[in-house]
Design a protein around this motif. Structure first.
Motif, mmCIF file in Angstrom:
data_model
loop_
_atom_site.group_PDB
_atom_site.id
_atom_site.type_symbol
_atom_site.label_atom_id
_atom_site.label_comp_id
_atom_site.label_asym_id
_atom_site.label_seq_id
_atom_site.Cartn_x
_atom_site.Cartn_y
_atom_site.Cartn_z
ATOM 1 N N ARG A 9 -5.955 -3.628 -3.673
ATOM 2 C CA ARG A 9 -5.355 -2.507 -3.330
ATOM 3 C C ARG A 9 -4.640 -1.304 -4.061
ATOM 4 N N VAL A 10 -4.544 -1.652 -5.172
ATOM 5 C CA VAL A 10 -4.470 -0.778 -6.543
ATOM 6 C C VAL A 10 -5.508 0.368 -6.424
ATOM 7 N N ALA A 11 -6.767 -0.414 -6.534
ATOM 8 C CA ALA A 11 -8.259 0.384 -6.564
ATOM 9 C C ALA A 11 -8.374 1.559 -5.226
ATOM 10 N N GLN A 12 -7.786 0.843 -4.005
ATOM 11 C CA GLN A 12 -8.138 1.404 -2.768
ATOM 12 C C GLN A 12 -7.041 2.639 -2.803
ATOM 13 N N ASP A 63 0.781 -1.193 -0.027
ATOM 14 C CA ASP A 63 -0.042 -0.041 0.142
ATOM 15 C C ASP A 63 0.804 1.199 -0.049
ATOM 16 N N GLU A 64 1.857 1.258 0.754
ATOM 17 C CA GLU A 64 2.822 2.414 1.011
ATOM 18 C C GLU A 64 3.602 2.577 -0.399
ATOM 19 N N PHE A 65 4.110 1.365 -0.947
ATOM 20 C CA PHE A 65 4.661 1.308 -2.148
ATOM 21 C C PHE A 65 4.058 2.063 -3.186
ATOM 22 N N ILE A 66 2.833 1.570 -3.332
ATOM 23 C CA ILE A 66 2.090 2.046 -4.728
ATOM 24 C C ILE A 66 1.517 3.465 -4.372
ATOM 25 N N LYS A 67 1.441 3.910 -3.202
ATOM 26 C CA LYS A 67 0.883 5.246 -2.830
ATOM 27 C C LYS A 67 2.017 6.284 -3.220
ATOM 28 N N VAL A 68 3.200 5.818 -2.796
ATOM 29 C CA VAL A 68 4.531 6.736 -3.222
ATOM 30 C C VAL A 68 4.658 6.692 -4.856
ATOM 31 N N LEU A 69 4.613 5.531 -5.273
ATOM 32 C CA LEU A 69 4.870 5.586 -6.769
ATOM 33 C C LEU A 69 3.832 6.324 -7.595
#
Length: 418
Positions: A100-103, A75-81
Motif C-alpha cells: 500500500r505504501v509503494a502504491q 490508503d487515504e491516510f497515507i496519501k494525505v500524510l
C-alpha cells in the motif's frame, strides 16, 4: 537529497513501544530519537491495541494513529500524510502495509527494522524442541522465506547484530547494499557516573530479567530453576535468585520458591535500580536471536553477567566479555559462584562491560552512520531500486497477491456487517 527540517516519517509498529517491558521497545525509542534530532515530523501508527505499559509517544510530540488491517482507509491516510520515509517495525508490518505504501507513496523511502531475525529465532527454537543440532534445514524455514522477501522489498533493512549480518550475506546471499548494521544506541558511560554505582560489597543476590511473552526468556528461567540454580544455591545458601519480567503468566509464578531462594519478582518499574542492587546477572538463553537487552541493561549498570554462546552472540565483538560465557549447567554455575565471591574479578568484568557499551554501542557514532546511510540511499533511490530487481519482482507479486486478498477480506467484512 539531504535530510532537512520538517521531513515526515511514518512508523508502522507491530505493537506500541513498551521500553520498560522489552528491548524492542527501547530500540524503537532509540530510533525515534535519531529522527527527532533531524526535526522529522513523526507519526506512529499501529493496528495493535495499547497495553497499560505502552509508552505515551505524544509526550515526545509524536502523533499516534490507530490503523486498520486489510482496509482501504489506510490508503487515504497515507496519501494525505505523504511521508518522505516509512519505517516498518518488523517484517510483518511490511508484509501488511508495504504494498500500500509503494502504491500510494512510490517516492517514500521504505526502511525495515528487523528487530532480530525472526527466522533464526524460530529455527533455533524448533531445533531445540526436537533436540537437534541447528543447521540450514532449520534456518531456511517458511518464516525465512517471508522475512528475506521483506528485506528485498525494502530500500534498506536495519540489522541489530553483526552475526545476523553475516548470516544474511553468506547464507541467504542478500546483497550488502540492502543491509545496515545498527545495534542498540547507548549513551556513553562516564567514570563520573559509574563512581556513584553501588560497590561489590553493597550489592547482593543474582538477577535475571525479560519479557515473558518472549519464549526464550521463559525457557531460560525454567532452565535456571531446574538445572543451574540448585548448583549455585548449594554453594551459596544465602544467595537469592531474583527474576523480573513483564507479563508473568501462572506457569511463571508457579516457579516462585522462597525456601530455595528463587523469587519471581514480576515487572520492574525501574530496571536500573534493580540491576544496580544485584551482584550478577544470569542469562542462560538456549535459543533466540538479535541482541539481548538484559545484557545491555546489566553492562550499563555495572552488573557482570554469565550467559550462553547464543546470549553472547553479537554482543562483545573482539572485546573481553563483562563476565563469562558457559553452555553447560555445571560450568555456568561454577562461573557464577566464582564471580560472586571474587571482588577483583568482579570489578574487572564490570569495567569490561563499560568498555563494550562505549566502544560497540556508542549512540553518537551509530546515529550519524544511520543518518548518512539514509542520505546516501535517498540520493540514489531510483538507481538502487533498479539494481534490486529481485526486490522489484517480489514487490510486484506481493502487490498482486496481497492486494486482492486484502480487498477480498475487506469486502467480506462489509458483507458480514450488513
Amino acid at each position: 537529497m539531504a535530510l532537512t527540517a520538517h521531513k515526515k516519517l511514518l512508523i508502522i509498529g507491530f505493537v506500541w513501544p513498551e521500553p520498560k517491558s522489552s528491548a524492542a521497545g527501547s530500540r524503537m525509542l532509540q530510533l525515534i530519537e535519531v529522527f527527532q534530532s533531524e526535526n522529522y515530523h513523526i507519526t506512529f501508527a499501529s493496528t495493535c491495541g495499547k497495553g497499560d505499559k505502552a509508552f505515551n509517544l505524544e509526550n515526545l510530540g509524536i502523533e499516534q494513529v490507530t490503523i486498520q488491517l486489510n482496509h482501504s482507509s489506510f490508503d487515504e491516510f497515507i496519501k494525505v500524510l505523504d511521508p518522505d520515509l516509512v519505517l516498518f517495525d518488523r517484517f510483518m508490518t511490511e508484509e501488511q502495509f508495504g504494498w500500500r505504501v509503494a502504491q500510494q507513496c512510490p517516492n517514500a523511502l521504505r526502511i525495515l527494522d528487523t528487530e532480530d531475525l525472526h527466522a533464526l529465532r524460530k529455527g533455533r527454537q524448533e531445533a531445540f524442541k526436537n533436540k537437534e543440532v541447528f543447521d540450514k534445514t532449520h534456518l531456511f524455514n517458511d518464516t525465512a522465506k517471508r522475512e528475506i522477501a521483506s528485506i528485498y522489498r525494502s530500500d534498506l533493512s536495519l540489522i541489530i547484530s553483526e552475526a545476523e549480518m553475516e548470516r544474511l550475506k553468506n547464507q541467504f546471499k542478500v546483497d550488502a547494499s540492502l543491509l545496515m548494521y545498527l545495534p542498540f544506541m547507548i549513551d556513553e558511560i562516564s567514570i563520573k557516573n559509574t563512581s556513584k554505582y553501588p560497590s561489590f560489597g553493597a550489592r547482593q543476590h543474582f538477577i535475571t530479567i525479560g519479557n515473558f511473552l518472549h519464549p526464550p526468556n521463559y525457557n531460560a528461567v525454567l532452565y535456571l530453576k531446574e538445572m543451574i540454580w540448585p548448583l549455585i544455591r548449594k554453594q551459596l545458601p544465602k544467595a537469592e535468585m531474583h527474576v523480573y519480567g513483564a507479563y508473568a503468566s501462572q506457569k511463571v509464578l508457579q516457579l516462585h520458591h522462597k525456601k530455595e531462594g528463587f523469587l519471581i519478582k514480576g515487572f520492574a518499574e525501574d530496571v536500573n535500580k534493580v540491576m544496580q542492587q544485584s551482584k550478577i546477572c544470569l542469562a542462560p538463553i538456549r535459543f533466540g536471536a538479535g541482541l539481548k537487552g538484559k545484557l545491555i541493561d546489566a553492562m550499563q549498570n555495572g552488573t557482570p553477567c554469565i550467559t550462553t554462546s547464543i546470549g553472547a552472540e553479537g554482543m562483545f565483538g573482539t572485546l573481553k566479555p563483562n563476565g563469562f560465557v558457559a553452555d553447560s549447567p555445571q560450568e555456568f554455575a561454577n562461573k557464577a559462584i566464582r564471580l560472586y565471591q571474587d571482588e577483583l574479578l568482579w570489578k574487572e568484568k564490570q569495567q569490561n562491560g563499560f568498555k563494550i557499551i562505549n566502544k560497540r554501542f556508542n549512540k553518537a557514532e551509530h546515529q550519524q552512520k544511520l543518518l548518512n546511510r539514509i542520505r546516501e540511499t535517498s540520493k540514489h533511490l531510483g538507481e538502487k531500486r533498479l539494481d534490486n530487481f529481485t526486490g522489484a519482482m517480489l514487490l510486484h507479486h506481493r502487490h498482486q497477491s496481497t492486494k486482492f486478498m486484502s480487498k477480498w477480506i475487506e469486502e467480506k467484512g462489509k458483507n458480514n456487517s450488513m
